[in-house]
Motif scaffolding. Structure first.
Motif, short mmCIF file in Angstrom:
data_model
loop_
_atom_site.label_atom_id
_atom_site.label_comp_id
_atom_site.label_asym_id
_atom_site.label_seq_id
_atom_site.Cartn_x
_atom_site.Cartn_y
_atom_site.Cartn_z
N ARG A 1 0.82 -1.21 0.00
CA ARG A 1 0.00 0.00 0.00
C ARG A 1 0.85 1.26 0.00
O ARG A 1 0.37 2.34 -0.40
N TRP A 2 2.10 1.17 0.42
CA TRP A 2 2.96 2.35 0.42
C TRP A 2 3.12 2.90 -0.99
O TRP A 2 3.35 4.10 -1.17
N ARG A 3 2.99 2.04 -2.02
CA ARG A 3 3.09 2.53 -3.39
C ARG A 3 2.00 3.56 -3.68
O ARG A 3 2.22 4.58 -4.32
N LYS B 1 1.56 11.31 -2.74
CA LYS B 1 2.57 12.31 -2.38
C LYS B 1 3.24 12.88 -3.63
O LYS B 1 3.44 14.09 -3.75
N TYR B 2 3.55 12.02 -4.57
CA TYR B 2 4.22 12.45 -5.80
C TYR B 2 3.31 13.37 -6.62
O TYR B 2 3.76 14.41 -7.12
N LEU B 3 2.03 13.00 -6.75
CA LEU B 3 1.13 13.84 -7.52
C LEU B 3 0.83 15.16 -6.83
O LEU B 3 0.61 16.17 -7.50
N ARG B 4 0.82 15.18 -5.50
CA ARG B 4 0.64 16.45 -4.80
C ARG B 4 1.81 17.38 -5.08
O ARG B 4 1.63 18.58 -5.34
N GLN B 5 3.02 16.86 -5.03
CA GLN B 5 4.20 17.70 -5.17
C GLN B 5 4.50 18.05 -6.62
O GLN B 5 4.83 19.19 -6.93
N GLU B 6 4.39 17.06 -7.51
CA GLU B 6 4.84 17.26 -8.88
C GLU B 6 3.74 17.72 -9.83
O GLU B 6 4.01 18.36 -10.84
N TYR B 7 2.49 17.36 -9.53
CA TYR B 7 1.39 17.67 -10.44
C TYR B 7 0.29 18.53 -9.80
O TYR B 7 -0.74 18.75 -10.42
N LYS C 1 -3.74 14.54 -15.48
CA LYS C 1 -2.57 14.31 -14.66
C LYS C 1 -2.27 12.81 -14.54
O LYS C 1 -1.11 12.40 -14.52
N MET C 2 -3.33 12.01 -14.48
CA MET C 2 -3.15 10.56 -14.44
C MET C 2 -2.49 10.07 -15.72
O MET C 2 -1.58 9.24 -15.70
#
Length: 575
Positions: free
Chosen positions: A350-352, A358-364, A484-485
């Motif tokens: 589930r960490w994935r 987290k990645y989409l919040r920061q990068e997208y 974004k997806m």
């Protein structure tokens, strides 16, 4: 009849699929005035990309992602679902490609276009200028007005399943909360990062076993996991008919009744056990190892069978013991065929999905508010009765006051001097005022309990909210989430291709891809090809990895959307 094309290479023809290349009267890529005039006259639905050669064009490296975008089928899907957004220079195809390239370039919202020269971004699209902020917002509004975002997302998911079906044996479902700070009154939900309840909107994402997103559903009024899982799984069933899927989720979806229902519907469940559970003796735990996904996994585990719903629901509990022997983590599943190690591994994967959020919040800028528009919500939706909640607080205070009086009375009885007051009657007479206060407190508690019993626990939200019942507009946000997806999926496809050529891919692979996409590139145009030669990266081994990626991308016969120009890739100085 359409005007004849002024460029023979761009005459009406069909690409792979049914897309017809629109005509153009322009011959100079830097001057598209004639096509803009045709669009104003209603004679052009989308501008033809016309490229001009250039050396080290800023951010032209992003064109490396186009074959992955084309492979996703999004261009065919968007054309089938939306058809057209009317006569325009920036038509449906151009708007879509612009949005996807913006996301890959980390231009996180339309306002970000103000920081870039329209002429520079336009060269990446084969236009004299890229669409500006107001234009792009207007296109999004027009798409949203058609109300097809859900159908668009479903078609994208179906295409993804068709190309990556092997990774959908395990699906991860989790909610993502987007906090709202505006002036409108919205339902509140718990925000884990802030540890408090705040106005927000909840989206439920479904990711595959590799952590890649499949689709997203917006919850009505922040409905919880237990309520949303049947809705999400109904969508999964349409995507994977007849296939038994294991659904992995956190404790928010804990409900033995729901588990039984899902199992009857052909799903398997994998989740953490919620609430109190009997601790297991340490001697029952043993080290278990297995090789999964090419790596050895090692856990300290034990298992036993557990029953719920009066014995009707039988599940398997696999418990992990922490390395220090202090903490036990129980995992429940209906999968009896999996090894203990795989049960633990799939649960902890589930960490994935958390990393994806987290990645989409920061990068997208996943949480960015797309617009400030609202739309009507269901006024009959039931919510907790605020009057009953206020009464609960009053009742709690009354019970606490009664408890304190009883404690005072008990302590007085414990300390009663028997030589002075040897009988209970004497004690009561001496503390008559305290006994009277206890009687009054008891009657108050009883009155409040009777009032509470007659009061409904939930009422329609229309009876609670002053004014109209509203929610944030969902269509534009869902569209931008899907864009974004798609960008993330294209980035992931590039990442998977570069892994064999880059030793530190697991730690730096996405950073490498992002550097290549944001780098400059030389553009050459021939009658049949659009050649993109990327500038070298910061070190030779990174450049070699991207050169190998270019070779992989060259093996995909992809044409720039709206043209018959085949995309070819290379890196400066690479053989």
């Amino acid at each position: 009849m359409a005007p004849p094309s002024a460029n023979p290479n761009l005459s009406a023809s069909t690409l792979a699929g049914d897309e017809e290349i629109p005509f153009t009267l322009d011959t100079d890529p830097a001057n598209r005035s004639l096509d803009r005039l045709l669009a104003c006259l209603g004679l052009l639905d989308d501008a033809v990309p016309l490229f001009r050669a250039g050396v080290r064009v800023p951010r032209a490296g992003v064109l490396l992602a186009l074959p992955a975008i084309i492979d996703s089928g999004v261009l065919d899907i968007v054309r089938d679902i939306y058809g057209s957004i009317g006569p325009a220079f920036y038509g449906l195809r151009t708007t879509l490609v612009a949005m996807l390239l913006m996301a890959l370039l980390r231009i996180k919202r339309p306002e970000g276009l103000k920081e870039h020269l329209p002429e520079d971004l336009g060269r990446l699209l084969g236009l004299d200028r890229a669409p500006e902020v107001k234009t792009l917002r207007r296109k999004l509004t027009r798409l949203a007005a058609l109300g097809q975002a859900a159908a668009f997302g479903r078609a994208l998911a179906q295409k993804r399943v068709a190309t990556r079906g092997a990774v959908f044996g395990f699906l991860y479902v989790d909610g993502h909360v987007r906090v709202y700070h505006g002036k409108h009154t919205l339902p509140k939900t718990h925000v884990a990062q802030m540890r408090r309840a705040m106005p927000a909107t909840s989206d439920y994402w479904v990711n595959d076993a590799a952590g890649e997103p499949l689709f997203v559903v917006t919850a009505e009024a922040n409905a919880g996991m237990v309520k949303m899982l049947p809705i999400v799984l109904a969508e999964i069933r349409t995507l994977l008919p007849g296939r038994r899927v294991t659904v992995v989720f956190d404790r928010g979806g804990w409900s033995p009744k729901l588990f039984a229902t899902l199992i009857d519907q052909g799903f398997d469940v994998l989740t953490y056990r919620k609430g109190r559970f009997p601790r297991i003796a340490k001697r029952r735990f043993h080290i278990r190892t297995a090789v999964i996904d090419g790596r050895e996994r090692r856990y300290l585990l034990t298992e036993h069978k557990v029953r719920f719903l009066g014995g009707k629901l039988r599940l398997r509990q696999v418990t992990l013991l922490s390395d220090d022997g202090q903490h036990q983590t129980p995992i429940l599943t209906s999968r009896m065929d999996l090894s203990l190690v795989e049960v633990a591994f799939r649960m902890f994967e589930r960490w994935r999905q958390e990393n994806f959020f987290k990645y989409l919040r920061q990068e997208y800028a996943l949480d960015a508010l797309v617009d400030y528009q609202v739309e009507p919500a269901n006024p009959e939706r039931d919510v907790p009765n605020p009057a009953r909640k206020a009464l609960d607080k009053e009742l709690a205070k009354a019970r606490d006051a009664l408890r304190r009086l009883r404690v005072t009375y008990g302590m007085a009885a414990f300390a009663n001097p028997e030589a002075l007051r040897p009988t209970m009657r004497g004690f009561k007479n001496a503390h008559a005022h305290l006994g009277k206060d206890i009687g009054v407190a008891m009657r108050r508690v009883a009155t409040l309990e009777q009032r509470r019993a007659k009061m409904p626990a939930r009422v329609p939200v229309g009876q609670v909210v002053e004014g109209p019942v509203i929610k944030l507009a969902t269509e534009r946000k869902l569209l931008t989430n899907l864009f974004k997806m798609l960008a993330y999926q294209a980035e992931s496809d590039l990442f998977r291709l570069v892994v064999p050529h880059y030793k530190r891919a697991e730690d730096e692979g996405r950073t490498l891809i992002q550097s290549a996409l944001n780098g400059s590139a030389t553009i050459e145009v021939t009658d049949k090809e659009l050649r993109i030669t990327l500038a070298p990266l910061s070190s030779p081994h990174r450049t070699r990895a991207i050169a190998a990626l270019c070779v992989e991308m060259d093996r995909r016969p992809a044409m720039f959307p709206g043209t018959r120009l085949r995309l070819r890739y290379a890196v400066e100085g690479a053989p």
